[in-house]
Write an enzyme that holds these catalytic residues in place. Structure first.
Site, PDB file in Angstrom:
ATOM      1  N   HIS A   4      19.645 -91.017  21.756  1.00  0.00           N
ATOM      2  CA  HIS A   4      18.762 -90.298  22.674  1.00  0.00           C
ATOM      3  C   HIS A   4      19.589 -89.281  23.460  1.00  0.00           C
ATOM      4  O   HIS A   4      20.627 -89.622  24.033  1.00  0.00           O
ATOM      5  CB  HIS A   4      18.064 -91.273  23.626  1.00  0.00           C
ATOM      6  CG  HIS A   4      16.967 -92.043  22.970  1.00  0.00           C
ATOM      7  ND1 HIS A   4      16.661 -93.354  23.276  1.00  0.00           N
ATOM      8  CD2 HIS A   4      16.077 -91.669  21.998  1.00  0.00           C
ATOM      9  CE1 HIS A   4      15.637 -93.753  22.541  1.00  0.00           C
ATOM     10  NE2 HIS A   4      15.274 -92.750  21.758  1.00  0.00           N
TER      11      HIS A   4
ATOM     12  N   GLU B 185      20.819 -89.742  26.995  1.00  0.00           N
ATOM     13  CA  GLU B 185      21.668 -90.931  27.143  1.00  0.00           C
ATOM     14  C   GLU B 185      23.067 -90.615  26.595  1.00  0.00           C
ATOM     15  O   GLU B 185      23.774 -91.479  26.090  1.00  0.00           O
ATOM     16  CB  GLU B 185      21.016 -92.117  26.416  1.00  0.00           C
ATOM     17  CG  GLU B 185      19.645 -92.448  27.006  1.00  0.00           C
ATOM     18  CD  GLU B 185      18.834 -93.474  26.218  1.00  0.00           C
ATOM     19  OE1 GLU B 185      19.404 -94.139  25.328  1.00  0.00           O
ATOM     20  OE2 GLU B 185      17.622 -93.596  26.483  1.00  0.00           O
TER      21      GLU B 185
ATOM     22  N   HIS C 279      22.331 -97.650  24.334  1.00  0.00           N
ATOM     23  CA  HIS C 279      21.364 -96.786  25.007  1.00  0.00           C
ATOM     24  C   HIS C 279      21.589 -96.929  26.513  1.00  0.00           C
ATOM     25  O   HIS C 279      22.418 -97.708  26.947  1.00  0.00           O
ATOM     26  CB  HIS C 279      19.936 -97.198  24.633  1.00  0.00           C
ATOM     27  CG  HIS C 279      19.564 -96.846  23.221  1.00  0.00           C
ATOM     28  ND1 HIS C 279      18.777 -95.762  22.903  1.00  0.00           N
ATOM     29  CD2 HIS C 279      19.878 -97.432  22.034  1.00  0.00           C
ATOM     30  CE1 HIS C 279      18.633 -95.688  21.590  1.00  0.00           C
ATOM     31  NE2 HIS C 279      19.288 -96.688  21.032  1.00  0.00           N
TER      32      HIS C 279
ATOM     33  N   GLU D 180      21.171-101.756  26.563  1.00  0.00           N
ATOM     34  CA  GLU D 180      20.771-100.752  27.560  1.00  0.00           C
ATOM     35  C   GLU D 180      21.795-100.774  28.694  1.00  0.00           C
ATOM     36  O   GLU D 180      21.770-101.652  29.553  1.00  0.00           O
ATOM     37  CB  GLU D 180      19.356-101.052  28.080  1.00  0.00           C
ATOM     38  CG  GLU D 180      18.271-100.983  27.010  1.00  0.00           C
ATOM     39  CD  GLU D 180      17.873 -99.560  26.640  1.00  0.00           C
ATOM     40  OE1 GLU D 180      18.392 -98.605  27.258  1.00  0.00           O
ATOM     41  OE2 GLU D 180      17.042 -99.390  25.728  1.00  0.00           O
TER      42      GLU D 180
END
Length: 290
Positions: free
Chosen positions: A56, A59, A202, A261
């Protein structure tokens, strides 16, 4: 480090290669705009493991996190020193770690450097971004496709779940699975190896997702708990999400796959938090290599 774009990545790869010639650099494919997507290999063990980052665009901080990890691992290996109590030489005689630090180079550069006048996709990107020149919230690739909604793991259901009918900053899975060269390159790269375990980095949430529709092997939950314990992150059993890289890996190979994450806050996470994020992520990645 003001930002870590594609050019910086290439410079860092060249520098690493000179200092540590045992770190192998390969190319797994090209982005929409023709940028080579690099992979690094460290270790010479028969068991293969894979980490990736910056799928992403906003990110992007996960790319330097992964690169710093490889550099510190290489340094400990070269010196024959332990790192956080681990015997790195023994670890890398058992394992080969393959890292793809920036899956989405076009998107990362868009977030960091904006949209120059001469950009070949300028008109379309402005339209998809509601006329705004700020791309800080952009997660997608340069064609407005979310690469982590691109994998053939119940892709159709994810498409129906998402409200985005066309290209934009996030959550549009494309016209078909693996329609985007970056996602296709990562899938092909995975198919060419025998990875025992994969981790996709992420941001943000300090969570570790470890399951997928009961396709995951029995050991995944216990391993997720070990990763969580090492980092004080939370191991989370996720439902209602499909078409991600780790989803596809688990479904395809019935082996452990994780989405980590990193950090907490609003994407893109501020560069000032890099040292703290790195401190959090190192124990997770080292534990996965054990």
């Amino acid at each position: 480090m003001l930002g870590y774009g594609y050019e910086t990545l290439i410079e860092e790869l060249n520098r690493l290669g000179k200092i540590y010639p045992f770190v192998q650099v390969a190319c797994i494919g090209q982005s929409v705009m023709g940028k080579d997507i690099p992979a690094l290999r460290i270790g010479h063990g028969s068991k293969e493991i894979h980490f990736n980052a910056a799928m992403h665009a906003n990110e992007w901080i996960t790319a330097p996190l992964l690169m710093q990890f490889v550099e510190d691992l290489a340094c400990a290996y070269a010196r024959g020193t332990a790192w956080q109590g681990r015997n790195v030489r023994r670890m890398l005689s058992e394992y080969s770690l393959w890292v793809v630090p920036m899956v989405n180079p076009d998107g990362v550069d868009l977030v960091l450097y904006g949209l120059p006048e001469e950009h070949p996709h300028r008109e379309a990107l402005l339209a998809w971004n509601q006329g705004s020149l700020s791309f800080l919230n952009w997660k997608s690739n340069i064609r407005g496709v979310d690469l982590n909604d691109q994998f053939p793991a119940h892709w159709e259901e994810e498409k129906l779940r998402r409200e985005h009918e066309g290209p934009g900053e996030r959550d549009y899975g494309g016209e078909a699975p693996l329609s985007e060269p970056e996602a296709a390159a990562l899938a092909h790269f995975t198919e060419c190896h025998d990875f025992e375990l994969v981790i996709a980095l992420h941001t943000q949430g300090r969570e570790i997702y470890w399951n997928y529709r009961d396709y995951e092997p029995a050991e995944s939950e216990a391993l997720a708990e070990r990763l969580a314990l090492a980092s004080q992150y939370e191991a989370v059993k996720l439902t209602g999400s499909d078409a991600g890289y780790k989803d596809w890996f688990i479904q395809q190979y019935r082996r452990p796959g994780f989405t980590v994450e990193v950090g907490f806050g609003v994407n893109p996470l501020p560069v000032e938090t890099f040292a703290l994020l790195y401190e959090e992520v190192v124990p997770i990645l080292l534990t996965a290599l054990e």
